[in-house]
Design a protein around this motif. Sequence first.
Motif, short mmCIF file in Angstrom:
data_model
loop_
_atom_site.label_atom_id
_atom_site.label_comp_id
_atom_site.label_asym_id
_atom_site.label_seq_id
_atom_site.Cartn_x
_atom_site.Cartn_y
_atom_site.Cartn_z
N GLU A 67 -30.25 33.63 27.43
CA GLU A 67 -29.48 33.82 28.66
C GLU A 67 -29.02 35.26 28.79
OE1 GLU A 67 -26.23 34.43 31.32
OE2 GLU A 67 -26.00 34.57 29.15
N HIS A 71 -30.07 37.57 31.86
CA HIS A 71 -29.03 38.11 32.75
C HIS A 71 -29.02 39.63 32.80
CE1 HIS A 71 -25.33 38.07 35.06
NE2 HIS A 71 -24.82 38.96 34.22
N TRP A 159 -23.51 31.81 33.74
CA TRP A 159 -23.57 31.02 32.52
C TRP A 159 -23.60 29.53 32.86
CZ3 TRP A 159 -25.11 30.52 27.86
CH2 TRP A 159 -24.58 29.56 27.00
N TRP A 162 -27.02 28.73 34.03
CA TRP A 162 -27.96 28.70 32.90
C TRP A 162 -27.87 27.35 32.19
CZ3 TRP A 162 -31.87 31.68 31.12
CH2 TRP A 162 -32.35 31.40 29.84
#
Length: 177
Positions: A67, A71, A159, A162
């Motif tokens: 992640e 990102h 987040w 994700w």
Amino acid sequence: MTAWPFDTDAKRNDPLTVLRIPVVTSFKPRWKYIAAYIDVDTSKYSWGSTERPTDAEAEMIGSFIEEYKHHWFRESYHRKLAERPLDVDSGCNTTIFIKYGPDDWGYRRCSWEHGPLFVPSGPTLRGTKHEYAKNAGPLSLEQVMDLCHTVSEEPMPHWLKWKADHSEIFPATPKES
């Protein structure tokens, strides 16, 4: 055998290394990993733990690293990171995870100079004047990861997205009432 550039920091033959999760022995590693799991000698350090991540928890740590890359980095840089056995970047503020016990996790950032060593505090500090009470434990690994992504009151939307997109790793849990 190929040279291992991380000898001063990360265990080469740990099973987590295969998953690109550095297993470090210091809370201030020399390399700037995206994230790592700390495995410390509990005979030397009272804050250590003999616990190991479960397979599901190891998947979560691997996903946490993915992640971060998704990102912050372009796809071309993902390929560059893949040239090394572990994900390192000079701009990273390494997140180190520690497992105190079953469903009892903490984390720290390598840049921390003051305050608690890990958040939440380990079991030996809980209930004492040295406990970091703002985020008291025990917390599950997912709760700690949410905390890593929280600036004010709630985890950041990227987040949460994700986790929703990777529900096989982060199964939805009902909110506490």
